[in-house]
Design a protein around this motif. Structure first.
Motif, PDB file in Angstrom:
ATOM      1  N   VAL A 205      35.202  44.828  34.320  1.00 45.20           N
ATOM      2  CA  VAL A 205      36.560  44.749  34.871  1.00 45.20           C
ATOM      3  C   VAL A 205      37.497  45.596  34.022  1.00 45.20           C
ATOM      4  O   VAL A 205      37.581  45.415  32.808  1.00 45.20           O
ATOM      5  CB  VAL A 205      37.055  43.290  34.901  1.00 45.20           C
ATOM      6  CG1 VAL A 205      38.476  43.229  35.464  1.00 45.20           C
ATOM      7  CG2 VAL A 205      36.118  42.420  35.731  1.00 45.20           C
ATOM      8  N   GLN A 206      38.209  46.520  34.658  1.00 46.71           N
ATOM      9  CA  GLN A 206      39.158  47.385  33.986  1.00 46.71           C
ATOM     10  C   GLN A 206      40.575  47.042  34.425  1.00 46.71           C
ATOM     11  O   GLN A 206      40.780  46.558  35.551  1.00 46.71           O
ATOM     12  CB  GLN A 206      38.857  48.853  34.304  1.00 46.71           C
ATOM     13  CG  GLN A 206      37.485  49.333  33.887  1.00 46.71           C
ATOM     14  CD  GLN A 206      37.377  49.547  32.400  1.00 46.71           C
ATOM     15  OE1 GLN A 206      38.381  49.756  31.725  1.00 46.71           O
ATOM     16  NE2 GLN A 206      36.153  49.505  31.871  1.00 46.71           N
ATOM     17  N   GLU A 207      41.531  47.307  33.570  1.00 50.96           N
ATOM     18  CA  GLU A 207      42.931  47.050  33.930  1.00 50.96           C
ATOM     19  C   GLU A 207      43.325  47.830  35.178  1.00 50.96           C
ATOM     20  O   GLU A 207      44.099  47.344  36.008  1.00 50.96           O
ATOM     21  CB  GLU A 207      43.855  47.409  32.763  1.00 50.96           C
ATOM     22  CG  GLU A 207      45.315  47.107  33.029  1.00 50.96           C
ATOM     23  CD  GLU A 207      46.216  47.370  31.835  1.00 50.96           C
ATOM     24  OE1 GLU A 207      47.447  47.366  32.006  1.00 50.96           O
ATOM     25  OE2 GLU A 207      45.682  47.584  30.723  1.00 50.96           O
ATOM     26  N   SER A 208      42.774  49.028  35.330  1.00 48.05           N
ATOM     27  CA  SER A 208      43.101  49.863  36.491  1.00 48.05           C
ATOM     28  C   SER A 208      42.566  49.281  37.801  1.00 48.05           C
ATOM     29  O   SER A 208      42.979  49.705  38.884  1.00 48.05           O
ATOM     30  CB  SER A 208      42.539  51.276  36.295  1.00 48.05           C
ATOM     31  OG  SER A 208      41.138  51.244  36.090  1.00 48.05           O
ATOM     32  N   ASP A 209      41.646  48.310  37.703  1.00 51.96           N
ATOM     33  CA  ASP A 209      41.103  47.666  38.900  1.00 51.96           C
ATOM     34  C   ASP A 209      42.059  46.617  39.473  1.00 51.96           C
ATOM     35  O   ASP A 209      41.862  46.153  40.596  1.00 51.96           O
ATOM     36  CB  ASP A 209      39.773  46.963  38.591  1.00 51.96           C
ATOM     37  CG  ASP A 209      38.707  47.920  38.086  1.00 51.96           C
ATOM     38  OD1 ASP A 209      38.781  49.108  38.425  1.00 51.96           O
ATOM     39  OD2 ASP A 209      37.800  47.470  37.353  1.00 51.96           O
ATOM     40  N   LEU A 210      43.055  46.235  38.695  1.00 51.70           N
ATOM     41  CA  LEU A 210      43.906  45.105  39.058  1.00 51.70           C
ATOM     42  C   LEU A 210      45.187  45.551  39.755  1.00 51.70           C
ATOM     43  O   LEU A 210      45.802  46.544  39.361  1.00 51.70           O
ATOM     44  CB  LEU A 210      44.261  44.298  37.806  1.00 51.70           C
ATOM     45  CG  LEU A 210      43.085  43.889  36.908  1.00 51.70           C
ATOM     46  CD1 LEU A 210      43.594  43.190  35.660  1.00 51.70           C
ATOM     47  CD2 LEU A 210      42.121  42.993  37.667  1.00 51.70           C
TER      48      LEU A 210
END
Length: 230
Positions: A205-210
């Motif tokens: 999970v990456q911050e850019s996925d949120l």
């Protein structure tokens, strides 16, 4: 003018884009409030809000074009004699004008926040209609509350979310502050962060996925009002 001062100015300008995105979220939230109170009947107000969010999209694109122009033009004069900097301003202005001339409404419509605005209005209108139908049919309140509590619970904190974000990869929800803290902690130790939802196969999970889900946030707020929570 030095290249260091140019880069400092660009850094400040880029930070403005965070404020622009926050403004776009506010416009979306106001639109959801209108849908909640009046449904889709007040199309004129929703149209004005859509125009506002499009203006924000254009401003965001202008910043991107300007930054791109400065980066390209400064790259050309970086190894040139100091006097080459004299023409930097005009070069940037000309290149910026060229880039903006190629910007179309279709491109502005593809901004993630513009797409989110339209999707949120559509989804919340559907949700509001379903809620009204459920109230009219007098569905069992305890079942509805239990279901809402389950949907609104963060898998990390095990309590009702405050600022729900959706993972674009696996479509699971978490409370924003909790998930960002966990991602930061894992990355600090040079490890990947796995989606905490039981059974999920998303191992990175990456911050850019949120992305902030304003519809879910408003549903949670409504649920709190209905159940008397503060």
């Amino acid at each position: 003018m030095s290249l260091s001062s140019v880069q400092s100015t660009l850094s400040t300008l880029k930070s403005c884009q965070t404020d622009i995105e926050a403004c776009m979220d506010m416009v979306s939230d106001v639109a959801l409030g209108i849908v909640e109170a009046q449904g889709m009947d007040n199309s004129q107000a929703l149209k004005k809000l859509e125009e506002m969010i499009m203006e924000c999209s254009r401003l965001d694109r202008e910043i991107n074009c300007f930054v791109e122009s400065v980066d390209e033009m400064t790259a050309q004069v970086r190894n040139e004699p100091p006097e080459a900097m004299v023409h930097l301003r005009n070069s940037v202005k000309e290149h910026f004008t060229e880039l903006m001339a190629g910007v179309t409404d279709a491109e502005l419509q593809r901004h993630s926040k513009v797409i989110s605005f339209k999707d949120n209005v559509r989804k919340y209108a559907m949700h509001a209609g379903q809620t009204a139908a459920e109230n009219q049919e007098e569905l069992d309140e305890d079942i509805a509350v239990t279901q809402s509590q389950t949907n609104f619970t963060c898998p990390l904190t095990q309590v009702e979310m405050v600022n729900p974000v959706k993972n674009k990869k696996c479509n699971h929800y978490y409370d924003r502050e909790a998930i960002l803290e966990m991602i930061k902690a894992r990355h600090k130790n040079k490890k990947k962060f796995r989606c905490p939802k039981v059974g999920c196969g998303n191992t990175d999970v990456q911050e850019s996925d949120l992305e902030l889900d304003l519809v879910m946030k408003r549903m949670i707020q409504n649920h709190k009002r209905q159940t008397g929570k503060t």
